[in-house]
Design a protein around this motif. Sequence first.
Motif, PDB file in Angstrom:
ATOM      1  N   ARG A  87      36.132  31.915  38.070  1.00 35.83           N
ATOM      2  CA  ARG A  87      35.008  31.918  38.829  1.00 35.83           C
ATOM      3  C   ARG A  87      35.032  32.870  39.978  1.00 35.83           C
ATOM      4  O   ARG A  87      33.514  33.916  40.087  1.00 35.83           O
ATOM      5  N   ALA A  88      35.556  33.202  40.438  1.00 42.37           N
ATOM      6  CA  ALA A  88      35.826  34.654  41.075  1.00 42.37           C
ATOM      7  C   ALA A  88      35.695  36.416  41.008  1.00 42.37           C
ATOM      8  O   ALA A  88      35.132  37.097  40.824  1.00 42.37           O
ATOM      9  N   ALA A  89      36.203  36.236  39.635  1.00 38.84           N
ATOM     10  CA  ALA A  89      36.288  37.309  38.456  1.00 38.84           C
ATOM     11  C   ALA A  89      34.866  37.018  37.799  1.00 38.84           C
ATOM     12  O   ALA A  89      33.915  38.440  38.078  1.00 38.84           O
ATOM     13  N   GLN A  90      34.311  36.575  37.767  1.00 40.84           N
ATOM     14  CA  GLN A  90      32.651  36.552  37.261  1.00 40.84           C
ATOM     15  C   GLN A  90      31.578  36.686  38.395  1.00 40.84           C
ATOM     16  O   GLN A  90      30.695  37.918  38.097  1.00 40.84           O
ATOM     17  N   ALA A  91      31.814  36.786  39.813  1.00 36.63           N
ATOM     18  CA  ALA A  91      31.599  36.551  40.779  1.00 36.63           C
ATOM     19  C   ALA A  91      31.908  39.272  41.192  1.00 36.63           C
ATOM     20  O   ALA A  91      30.940  38.830  41.225  1.00 36.63           O
ATOM     21  N   VAL A  92      32.928  39.446  40.570  1.00 34.54           N
ATOM     22  CA  VAL A  92      33.184  41.066  40.949  1.00 34.54           C
ATOM     23  C   VAL A  92      32.350  41.815  39.625  1.00 34.54           C
ATOM     24  O   VAL A  92      31.915  42.562  39.908  1.00 34.54           O
ATOM     25  N   ILE A  93      32.006  41.047  38.104  1.00 32.45           N
ATOM     26  CA  ILE A  93      31.682  41.447  37.199  1.00 32.45           C
ATOM     27  C   ILE A  93      29.649  41.262  37.426  1.00 32.45           C
ATOM     28  O   ILE A  93      29.173  42.532  37.455  1.00 32.45           O
ATOM     29  N   ALA A  94      29.447  40.766  38.503  1.00 32.19           N
ATOM     30  CA  ALA A  94      28.429  39.930  38.873  1.00 32.19           C
ATOM     31  C   ALA A  94      27.484  41.492  39.684  1.00 32.19           C
ATOM     32  O   ALA A  94      26.189  41.859  40.218  1.00 32.19           O
ATOM     33  N   TRP A  95      28.440  41.750  41.289  1.00 31.85           N
ATOM     34  CA  TRP A  95      28.124  42.269  41.938  1.00 31.85           C
ATOM     35  C   TRP A  95      28.151  43.807  41.068  1.00 31.85           C
ATOM     36  O   TRP A  95      27.826  44.928  41.632  1.00 31.85           O
ATOM     37  N   ILE A  96      29.475  44.756  40.375  1.00 29.03           N
ATOM     38  CA  ILE A  96      29.154  45.471  39.134  1.00 29.03           C
ATOM     39  C   ILE A  96      27.334  45.550  38.940  1.00 29.03           C
ATOM     40  O   ILE A  96      26.401  47.138  38.444  1.00 29.03           O
ATOM     41  N   ASP A  97      27.044  45.161  38.116  1.00 25.65           N
ATOM     42  CA  ASP A  97      26.040  44.333  37.521  1.00 25.65           C
ATOM     43  C   ASP A  97      25.222  45.204  38.583  1.00 25.65           C
ATOM     44  O   ASP A  97      23.955  45.325  38.139  1.00 25.65           O
ATOM     45  N   GLU A  98      25.392  44.856  39.528  1.00 27.30           N
ATOM     46  CA  GLU A  98      23.753  45.051  40.121  1.00 27.30           C
ATOM     47  C   GLU A  98      23.809  45.993  41.469  1.00 27.30           C
ATOM     48  O   GLU A  98      23.154  46.813  41.858  1.00 27.30           O
TER      49      GLU A  98
END
Length: 223
Positions: A87-98
């Motif tokens: 879940r934390a790793a998904q948040a990092v990837i979402a931040w990169i996307d944005e």
Amino acid sequence: MPEALVLDADAVLWSTDRSAVEGRHLLLLLHGYGADEHDLYPLRQYLPDAFAVASLAAPLAPPWPAPGRSWYPIDGLDGRDSSHVTRAAQAVIAWIDEHAAGAASVGLLGFSQGGAVSLQAMRLDPRRFAYAVNLSGYASPGEMPQDAELAELRPPVFWGRGTKDDVIPEVAVTHTTQWLPEHVELSGRVYPGLTHSVSEQEIADVAAFLDKRLTALDGAGKV
């Protein structure tokens, strides 16, 4: 299903103007449990200048009286449950996307919890990340859907840990020792006498590792 975690974009510390990330090699710093975005940020002065550095703030607050932030909970029997790390790793990837979709490359450097999240992010999206640095961290147990792809790509990973580190359980160290060589191009070092911390020698080794990554990335861009 738990609500998705969201990183605070305003808390990120940048070594450059965030609008200047387009086309740059980006290095993300992920701190450990009870720290915050300021913890690893001073490392930038020892790392290659070619990187744009962004130090992220973990999304959770640990239970009082622990200070700082955390990427996932460690209290209770499920504290090292892989779903929390994912879940934390998904948040990092979402931040990169944005906020960093235009970077020429993205690498990860994490300490302790941040190291575990760095590896988990790479497992979620193996082609997104050029490399990872895992300091005093571990590989989360269990299988991930993209592990086979990761093992085929074998991205470079540096893993550093100390012989006196009594924070990461031995079972996690043993698992990581077995798992990493099967999935990545592993380099790293075990530092005699080092506790759950980072030493000057380790920083020098990380800088050398990152220099090699820059050479490889820039060389690939010229093909």
